[in-house]
Design a protein around this motif. Structure first.
Motif, mmCIF file in Angstrom:
data_model
loop_
_atom_site.group_PDB
_atom_site.id
_atom_site.type_symbol
_atom_site.label_atom_id
_atom_site.label_comp_id
_atom_site.label_asym_id
_atom_site.label_seq_id
_atom_site.Cartn_x
_atom_site.Cartn_y
_atom_site.Cartn_z
ATOM 1 N N ILE A 186 1.026 -0.983 -0.136
ATOM 2 C CA ILE A 186 -0.158 0.026 0.362
ATOM 3 C C ILE A 186 0.856 1.271 -0.270
ATOM 4 O O ILE A 186 1.635 1.173 1.255
ATOM 5 N N ARG A 194 -0.572 -2.182 -11.730
ATOM 6 C CA ARG A 194 -1.700 -3.386 -11.545
ATOM 7 C C ARG A 194 -1.009 -4.347 -10.644
ATOM 8 O O ARG A 194 -0.854 -5.207 -10.814
ATOM 9 N N GLY A 223 -1.153 -3.507 -3.470
ATOM 10 C CA GLY A 223 -2.186 -2.175 -3.240
ATOM 11 C C GLY A 223 -2.616 -1.489 -3.873
ATOM 12 O O GLY A 223 -3.523 -0.622 -3.690
ATOM 13 N N GLU A 225 -6.231 -1.627 -5.330
ATOM 14 C CA GLU A 225 -6.900 -0.550 -3.425
ATOM 15 C C GLU A 225 -7.019 0.588 -3.414
ATOM 16 O O GLU A 225 -8.454 1.244 -2.506
ATOM 17 N N ASN A 234 -11.876 8.261 3.093
ATOM 18 C CA ASN A 234 -11.609 6.824 2.313
ATOM 19 C C ASN A 234 -10.548 6.537 3.391
ATOM 20 O O ASN A 234 -10.072 5.460 3.945
#
Length: 156
Positions: free
Chosen positions: A64, A82, A85, A88, A135
């Motif tokens: 991430i 791609r 993370g 996401e 988020n």
């Protein structure tokens, strides 16, 4: 190649790592060293990003990425492999573009779309910023924890 279509294109590498020397040598051998900047490690990355049009994270392997979140918070559209993370964080076609991490044509196509369409850059950048605030901000995280605690306490 993007260069013939976008002669004013400049590339900035922020950070440092074991590939820096080979990337610098490659930019010289290609004759583009004057249009490529290597900043080295910096603590003011969000400030640097304010001068960019697009953020690219060409990682083949990634967890991430905080730098993707920083770029999105700055209002930049993100082009990322791609991998790990990245999917996401980056909503393909909404907050940025994802491409196959070993597909240079996919990277070129994604960049070309942003370089030719400033409204696409702006809309994806704005959507990315909204996504981070909604988020991934501290307030959003605290709200999710409170929600979880409320659920757990209600189950008792």
């Amino acid at each position: 190649s993007l260069r013939p279509r976008f002669p004013g294109l400049r590339l900035t590498f922020v950070g440092d790592g074991p590939e820096r020397a080979s990337l610098e040598a490659r930019s010289k051998s290609l004759g583009v060293a004057g249009d490529v900047t290597f900043t080295g490690a910096r603590s003011d990355t969000p400030d640097l990003m304010r001068d960019f049009d697009v953020f690219v994270l060409p990682s083949i392997n990634e967890g991430i990425s905080n730098t993707i979140l920083e770029a999105m918070a700055t209002g930049l559209p993100v082009v990322a492999g791609r991998a790990g993370g990245n999917p996401e964080l980056v909503l393909d076609g909404v907050t940025g573009r994802l491409y196959g991490p070993t597909d240079p044509g996919g990277l070129e196509q994604a960049l070309s779309a942003y370089l030719t369409d400033s409204s696409l850059r702006q809309s994806h950048g704005a959507a990315g910023r909204a996504r981070v605030v909604q988020n991934f901000s501290l307030d959003a995280m605290v709200e999710r924890y409170l929600s979880l605690y409320d659920e757990l306490l209600a189950e008792r």
